[in-house]
Design a protein around this motif. Structure first.
Motif, mmCIF file in Angstrom:
data_model
loop_
_atom_site.group_PDB
_atom_site.id
_atom_site.type_symbol
_atom_site.label_atom_id
_atom_site.label_comp_id
_atom_site.label_asym_id
_atom_site.label_seq_id
_atom_site.Cartn_x
_atom_site.Cartn_y
_atom_site.Cartn_z
ATOM 1 N N LYS A 1 0.831 -1.211 0.000
ATOM 2 C CA LYS A 1 0.000 0.000 0.000
ATOM 3 C C LYS A 1 0.858 1.250 0.000
ATOM 4 O O LYS A 1 0.578 2.209 -0.707
ATOM 5 N N LEU A 2 1.909 1.240 0.794
ATOM 6 C CA LEU A 2 2.795 2.396 0.899
ATOM 7 C C LEU A 2 3.488 2.683 -0.429
ATOM 8 O O LEU A 2 3.607 3.828 -0.849
ATOM 9 N N GLY A 3 3.904 1.637 -1.107
ATOM 10 C CA GLY A 3 4.639 1.800 -2.351
ATOM 11 C C GLY A 3 3.779 2.035 -3.572
ATOM 12 O O GLY A 3 4.288 2.347 -4.652
ATOM 13 N N LYS A 4 2.472 1.877 -3.435
ATOM 14 C CA LYS A 4 1.511 2.069 -4.532
ATOM 15 C C LYS A 4 1.933 1.300 -5.772
ATOM 16 O O LYS A 4 2.071 0.086 -5.718
ATOM 17 N N ASP A 5 2.160 1.996 -6.877
ATOM 18 C CA ASP A 5 2.474 1.338 -8.150
ATOM 19 C C ASP A 5 3.898 0.783 -8.213
ATOM 20 O O ASP A 5 4.216 0.021 -9.116
ATOM 21 N N ASP A 6 4.738 1.174 -7.277
ATOM 22 C CA ASP A 6 6.144 0.762 -7.295
ATOM 23 C C ASP A 6 6.404 -0.537 -6.542
ATOM 24 O O ASP A 6 7.526 -1.046 -6.539
ATOM 25 N N GLU B 1 10.303 -1.799 -7.154
ATOM 26 C CA GLU B 1 11.086 -1.293 -8.269
ATOM 27 C C GLU B 1 12.351 -0.638 -7.713
ATOM 28 O O GLU B 1 12.291 0.125 -6.747
ATOM 29 N N GLU B 2 13.476 -0.942 -8.323
ATOM 30 C CA GLU B 2 14.758 -0.479 -7.799
ATOM 31 C C GLU B 2 14.848 1.047 -7.753
ATOM 32 O O GLU B 2 15.376 1.613 -6.800
ATOM 33 N N GLU B 3 14.303 1.717 -8.754
ATOM 34 C CA GLU B 3 14.324 3.185 -8.766
ATOM 35 C C GLU B 3 13.544 3.753 -7.590
ATOM 36 O O GLU B 3 13.950 4.744 -6.989
ATOM 37 N N ALA B 4 12.423 3.145 -7.254
ATOM 38 C CA ALA B 4 11.616 3.598 -6.122
ATOM 39 C C ALA B 4 12.380 3.418 -4.813
ATOM 40 O O ALA B 4 12.353 4.290 -3.946
ATOM 41 N N ALA B 5 13.061 2.306 -4.667
ATOM 42 C CA ALA B 5 13.865 2.065 -3.457
ATOM 43 C C ALA B 5 14.977 3.095 -3.353
ATOM 44 O O ALA B 5 15.256 3.606 -2.263
ATOM 45 N N ASP B 6 15.597 3.438 -4.473
ATOM 46 C CA ASP B 6 16.650 4.462 -4.475
ATOM 47 C C ASP B 6 16.091 5.824 -4.070
ATOM 48 O O ASP B 6 16.713 6.544 -3.290
ATOM 49 N N ARG B 7 14.913 6.166 -4.603
ATOM 50 C CA ARG B 7 14.295 7.460 -4.253
ATOM 51 C C ARG B 7 14.011 7.525 -2.759
ATOM 52 O O ARG B 7 14.301 8.520 -2.101
ATOM 53 N N TYR B 8 13.455 6.452 -2.208
ATOM 54 C CA TYR B 8 13.137 6.427 -0.788
ATOM 55 C C TYR B 8 14.418 6.522 0.039
ATOM 56 O O TYR B 8 14.495 7.266 1.008
#
Length: 87
Positions: A45-50, A65-72
């Motif tokens: 739920k927290l990550g939504k589409d990622d 998704e690796e990009e989402a983990a990097d952003r966080y």
């Protein structure tokens, strides 16, 4: 997260056993299986589409998704740099 997840073509993968290990390390006791399932639901739920939850070979997995983990991760680093130092 990147310390615990395995890289895969779909992104960073955490299985339920790994999430249980992380909770055990943080809390000092082994979590109930329902707690692990709720954490996996929360991450999705927290990550939504990622973030997706899936099942492979009978194991429940969370795929980020690796990009989402990097952003966080970058956001957390910035927050830690701005946090006031305690005496």
């Amino acid at each position: 997260m990147q310390d615990y997840a395995e890289k895969a073509p779909a992104g960073l993968v955490l299985d339920s056993q790994t999430i249980a290990k992380v909770i055990t390390a943080a809390e000092g006791t082994k979590p109930h299986t329902q707690t692990v399932a709720r954490v996996m639901d929360f991450l999705e739920k927290l990550g939504k589409d990622d973030v997706d939850q899936t099942k492979r070979r009978g194991k429940k997995l969370v795929v980020v998704e690796e990009e989402a983990a990097d952003r966080y991760h970058d956001r957390c680093d910035r927050l830690n740099e701005q946090a006031p130092k305690r005496a």
